[in-house]
Each structure stands twice: as structure tokens, then as C-alpha cells.
Design an enzyme around this catalytic site. Structure first.
Site, PDB file in Angstrom:
ATOM      1  N   GLU A 167       9.285  16.380  14.915  1.00 48.38           N
ATOM      2  CA  GLU A 167       9.596  16.442  13.489  1.00 48.38           C
ATOM      3  C   GLU A 167       8.836  17.572  12.813  1.00 48.38           C
ATOM      4  O   GLU A 167       7.628  17.723  13.013  1.00 48.38           O
ATOM      5  CB  GLU A 167       9.213  15.128  12.797  1.00 48.38           C
ATOM      6  N   LYS A 189       0.853  -1.177   0.000  1.00 48.82           N
ATOM      7  CA  LYS A 189       0.000   0.000   0.000  1.00 48.82           C
ATOM      8  C   LYS A 189       0.892   1.231   0.000  1.00 48.82           C
ATOM      9  O   LYS A 189       1.472   1.612   1.019  1.00 48.82           O
ATOM     10  CB  LYS A 189      -0.907   0.046   1.226  1.00 48.82           C
TER      11      LYS A 189
END
Length: 490
Positions: free
Chosen positions: A386, A176
Site C-alpha cells: 500500500e 479510540k
């Protein structure tokens, strides 16, 4: 002009069972470049069933390893043949410069070649036995059905790290890709079919993580999940995979420190600090977004960074002079803007950047100016979290021990760098830094032979190298007694 694409299940190119589709957007100008199936649990279950049947019939896993290696090598050759088409698709899909995409394709072909060569080098080992007249051996067998979920920042590169070792070791798989950057993965499945990968062995399902990814993670017929992406999703996958205690390989990102000592080569360190962050607009899990600079050169180093950043050329990935493209989506642009706003509120200083560009030619894309924050401390969320965008934070230190302590002050442990001309100092720091990869006088370099993965909450397991191949195998001990005797206990 957009093109219609399909997904690949049990050797057939098909639409989503529901008929739903998703438009793929060029992040440079928001134009629709393709329309792809938007699948759900129904399509995912069909792909899992195909992979399960293909593994259980034993055709692929029992194919001689040399033959599997030949097919994996053929995939590498086809990627090299179609390098320009793949590079164009990758840049359209992600916004990165086409020169970066060409480099990616070289790396991707290299990954497939590396695992093609390893395919028949994993025959097992004879080990000593305490029993006379016996044979004791350790063999490595394929795990089985593998669910593979890849991110949007390096779509095909990350796919290659999973596809090549899984195929070389005789597994079957369902991949995927990110629902927003699937185009090169679709293309490489065409090449895999051309190379001779049998029907059912490799399946491609397109759709959202909340449906396709969730089904892969929880389905009882999937034996392994390999996921590269965010830490929140990674934790959800761990929980879902516990239903049948799947093997897990998780790469969950990082907040990577880059330590600059005063005795480093100044100009090279500045250049590499920029390269370590601003390639692909900072959308790299290993980006050196935490710059930790020795106090005696801090001001000079920041000044040099800022002057270079001011000259960056933003634009289309297909323009030869473009150095940095857009962010991947409106959602990611909003996240970066929120991140920068948080940094200002926390007391950090914007030395350069900090907004969207004013250039009229960039207004239709998801652009954000490269940004440098100074006056940063480890208690700030911008230092701990992040950004996944073109933003770097700068901290300062006085002593070696302080630099290492700052570098390790993170929930992550993916990668880090040390810049110094003192070899002993570099080795001391590298030994103490709690990260899966430490670069000395280098940053963001990786290659097929070297394992990749993190400490702490950066993930579980390793990709690339021989360890990356071992992730796709189970270890079995086989003991054979050549002269069995009665025990006469009962």
C-alpha cells in the site's frame, strides 16, 4: 486559533488523568487547530469500567429495540443539522476538500439511519425441532463491551460504521479515534449525548494506539475489538485479543486492482481510474492503485491518464477549485516519498509526478504530486504494498486469464474493479477475483446496505449491511420443552 477539546467517559467531558495533551495540526499549513487530551492506560481503564458497568446493569441492552433505533435515528438527524460544521472540522483535520467532507456527512447520516431502521428487525427465528411439544428459537444478543479503533483517513465515516450498529444492537463501547484526526468524532459524541445515549454506554478516549489501543485490545473486560487500519497493527491486535478470545472485526487495507479491458468505454474508464485513486490524495483503503490495462490500449490509456493528471489543481480543501488536498502528516509524506524512490530503484518509470510540488503556496503543507508509474510488474514492492498516497502503478495484460491472475497476485483481497462492455467476461472475472467487493464498470462505490470487508490479509469480518450488524451480536439457541418427561436412564 486552536480550541481545547476533551474526551467523554461515563457521561462526563474530562481531560486526561495525566494532564497530557496533543496538538492537532492542519495538514494544509501545519497550523495548530485544536489541543486535545493525550490519554493512557489509566483513562482507558476508566472508560472500559464505565462501559462494563453500563452493559452489566442491562439498562441499554434491555431498552426496547425500537427506542434504541429512535435514538440512533436522532443522531442521524443531528448530523444533518450540523453538516456544515462537521464538514469544516473534517476538512481542517484531514486536508480533504470540503466538498468531499460534505459527501462524507451525507453518507454518515445514511449509515445511522440504516441501522436505526434495522434495530428492531433482529428479533430472532423459530426453527424446527425434532422433539414434539417444544419451541426452538434462535435469538441475537449484544456482544457486550466493544472496543472500536478508527483510522485517520475517514475519521467520522469509519466511526459511523462501528458506532451505529453497536448502539442499535444494545452494546456499550469505547471508541479510540486516530490521535491525529479526532475532531469530528468528538463532535459526534456531543451529538450522541444530545440524542439521549445514556452515560457509560458510549465512551471516547483520545490517545495513541500504543497505549489506548493496546489496553483496549488486551483488557479482559472488553468483549469485541473492531479495528480499521494497517496490517501490522491488526496482527498485534489479534495477538493481544487472544488473552480472552475477543470477537474481532478487522479491516486491514488493500492493494486494489482495477482491470481495464480494450472493449471498455475508454473515456469513462480513464475518468473512473483517476477517481479511484486520487480522491483524498489516495489515502483510501479501497483506492484502485493497481491499474491493469489490456496491452492493445495500454499506451493510449496511460497517455490519457497523464494528460489529465497534469491538470490537477492542488490546494486548500476550502478553495472551490481544489481537486486534491495534502497528505495527512509529515510522516505520511515521507512514507510516500520513500515508496516512490523504491519504485524507481525497482525499474518502474515515472510518467508524471514523483515529487513535491514547486508551487510556493503549497510549501507549508504535506503535499505530493499525483504520480503515475508505468513499466510495473507484480514482483515490485510498489505493486504489492500500500502507498496510501496519490500514486498509481500500471501493469499490462494480453488475455483475460492473465488479468485475473495479476489481480489476485496479492496478500490483500479488499476490493477490485473490472471495466468491460462484455457482461459475460465481467461476470467471469468477478467470480474469480478473490476480493470482498468487486465493482463492474464502477469503482469505490459503497453504501450502508452492502457489506464491506476483505479476503486474505485484508481482514476478518464485515462492516455495513446486515452482516455489519451481526458482528455486534452473539447468536443463542433457546430450546423449551413444553411437556417434559422422565428419561429413566439411571
Amino acid at each position: 486559533m486552536s480550541i481545547k477539546q476533551q474526551q467523554y467517559i461515563n457521561g462526563q467531558w474530562v481531560d486526561a488523568n495525566s494532564g497530557n495533551t496533543r496538538d492537532i495540526i492542519n495538514p494544509f499549513n501545519k497550523e495548530i487547530i485544536a489541543t486535545v487530551p493525550e490519554s493512557d492506560e489509566t483513562d482507558t481503564k476508566a472508560a472500559i469500567a464505565a462501559a462494563r458497568a453500563a452493559f452489566d446493569n442491562g439498562e441499554w441492552s434491555s431498552t426496547p429495540a425500537t427506542e434504541r433505533g429512535t435514538i440512533v435515528r436522532k443522531i442521524a438527524e443531528l448530523i444533518e443539522r450540523d453538516k456544515e460544521e462537521l464538514s469544516r472540522l473534517e476538512s481542517l483535520d484531514t486536508g480533504k476538500t470540503v466538498e468531499e467532507s460534505r459527501g462524507d456527512m451525507d453518507d454518515i447520516a445514511g449509515v445511522f439511519r440504516y441501522y436505526a431502521e434495522l434495530a428492531d428487525k433482529n428479533g430472532g427465528d423459530l426453527i424446527d425441532s425434532p422433539v414434539p411439544n417444544s419451541i426452538s428459537r434462535v435469538v441475537h444478543e449484544p456482544v457486550g463491551v466493544c472496543g472500536q479503533i478508527t483510522p485517520w483517513n475517514y475519521p467520522l465515516l469509519q466511526a459511523s460504521w462501528k458506532l451505529a450498529p453497536a448502539l442499535a444492537t444494545g452494546n456499550t463501547l469505547i471508541m479510540k479515534p486516530s490521535e491525529i484526526t479526532p475532531l469530528t468524532t468528538i463532535k459526534v459524541f456531543e451529538l450522541m449525548e444530545e440524542a439521549g445515549v445514556p452515560a457509560g454506554v458510549a465512551n471516547l478516549v483520545l490517545g495513541a494506539g500504543s497505549t489506548v489501543g493496546a489496553e483496549l485490545s488486551s483488557n479482559m473486560d472488553v468483549d469485541l475489538i473492531s479495528f480499521t487500519g494497517g496490517i501490522v497493527t491488526g496482527k498485534k491486535i489479534m495477538q493481544a485479543a487472544s488473552v480472552n478470545v475477543k470477537k474481532l472485526a478487522l479491516e486491514l487495507g488493500g492493494k486494489n486492482p482495477n482491470i481495464i479491458f480494450a472493449d471498455a468505454d475508454f473515456e469513462i474508464a480513464v475518468d473512473q481510474a483517476l477517481n479511484g485513486v486520487f480522491f483524498h490524495a489516495g489515502q483510501i483503503c479501497s483506492a484502485g492503485t493497481r491499474l491493469i490495462v489490456e496491452e492493445s490500449i495500454h499506451d493510449e490509456f496511460v497517455h490519457a491518464l497523464v494528460e489529465r493528471v497534469k491538470k490537477f489543481k492542488l490546494g486548500s480543501g476550502f478553495n472551490e477549485d481544489t481537486q486534491m488536498g495534502p497528505l495527512i502528516s509529515a510522516e505520511q509524506l515521507a512514507k510516500v516519498e520513500e515508496y516512490v524512490e523504491t519504485g524507481v530503484k525497482e525499474g518502474a518509470t515515472i510518467a508524471v509526478g514523483g515529487s513535491r510540488p514547486e508551487d510556493p503556496e503549497l510549501q507549508n503543507g504535506f503535499f505530493y504530486l499525483p504520480t503515475v508509474f508505468t513499466d510495473c510488474t507484480t514482483d515490485m514492492s510498489i505493486v504489492q504494498e500500500e502507498a496510501f498516497g496519490p500514486v498509481i502503478t500500471v501493469e499490462k495484460f494480453r488475455a483475460e486469464e492473465e488479468a485475473v491472475k495479476l489481480a489476485n497476485d496479492s496478500i490483500y483481497g479488499l476490493a477490485g474493479g473490472v471495466w468491460t462492455n462484455d457482461i459475460a467476461k465481467a461476470e467471469r472475472c468477478a467470480t474469480k477475483m478473490r476480493m470482498g467487493t468487486v465493482w463492474i464498470n464502477e469503482f469505490n462505490l459503497y453504501f450502508p446496505h452492502a457489506p464491506w470487508g476483505g479476503f486474505k490479509q485484508s481482514g476478518i469480518g464485515r462492516e455495513l449491511g446486515k452482516l455489519g450488524m451481526e458482528e455486534y451480536t452473539e447468536t443463542k439457541h433457546i430450546f423449551q420443552n413444553l411437556k417434559p418427561e422422565s428419561i429413566n436412564w439411571f
